[in-house]
Design an enzyme around this catalytic site. Structure first.
Site, mmCIF file in Angstrom:
data_model
loop_
_atom_site.group_PDB
_atom_site.id
_atom_site.type_symbol
_atom_site.label_atom_id
_atom_site.label_comp_id
_atom_site.label_asym_id
_atom_site.label_seq_id
_atom_site.Cartn_x
_atom_site.Cartn_y
_atom_site.Cartn_z
ATOM 1 N N ILE A 190 55.996 35.443 47.111
ATOM 2 C CA ILE A 190 57.863 35.910 46.890
ATOM 3 C C ILE A 190 58.591 35.401 46.891
ATOM 4 C CG2 ILE A 190 56.366 38.004 45.279
ATOM 5 C CD1 ILE A 190 58.093 39.784 45.809
ATOM 6 N N ASN B 223 50.698 37.763 61.024
ATOM 7 C CA ASN B 223 52.132 38.272 61.482
ATOM 8 C C ASN B 223 51.690 39.591 62.462
ATOM 9 O OD1 ASN B 223 54.123 36.259 61.369
ATOM 10 N ND2 ASN B 223 54.755 37.444 59.609
ATOM 11 N N HIS C 235 46.813 39.818 56.398
ATOM 12 C CA HIS C 235 47.291 38.848 55.990
ATOM 13 C C HIS C 235 47.088 37.602 56.267
ATOM 14 C CE1 HIS C 235 50.873 40.642 55.890
ATOM 15 N NE2 HIS C 235 51.336 39.687 55.738
#
Length: 119
Positions: A36, A92, A105
């Site tokens: 997003i 990350n 993720h």
């Protein structure tokens, strides 16, 4: 418990269909959806359907699902026509590295020059 959905996890809620996302791919073990807050013209997140706080804990507990994520990230790159120009897959780990959602993720980034080092 690791692997189990977490009630307060944004990505667990996306997996459960409780929060909408622009899903571009879904497999038995993963979901891929558009970020997003994209950092490149193409920015897709690939997440496991099971909850683990980061990539290291995921691969230690469920290495096949970690492999599934990488396969799906590669397929996202093909679907998004990034393979010819190049793309980056980023995990990350920890707040100091920019992780803001503590559900493993991978970011698939492409569509612009991606110089190294990033940032």
């Amino acid at each position: 418990m690791a692997g189990e959905p977490q009630a307060d996890c944004l990505f667990c809620k996306i997996v459960a269909g409780e929060i909408p996302a622009t899903i571009v791919r879904e497999s038995e073990t993963t979901v891929a959806f558009r970020d997003i807050n994209p950092q490149a013209p193409t920015h897709v997140l690939v997440i496991p359907k099971v909850h683990h706080p980061d990539a290291a804990s995921l691969v230690a507990a469920e290495p096949q699902i970690a492999a599934d994520m990488l396969r799906e990230a590669g397929q996202v790159a093909l679907d998004e026509k990034l393979a010819g120009s190049g793309y980056r897959i980023v995990f990350n780990t920890g707040a100091g590295a920019g992780q803001t959602v503590f559900h493993a993720h991978a970011h698939v980034l492409g569509g612009r020059g991606l110089n190294w080092p990033p940032g």
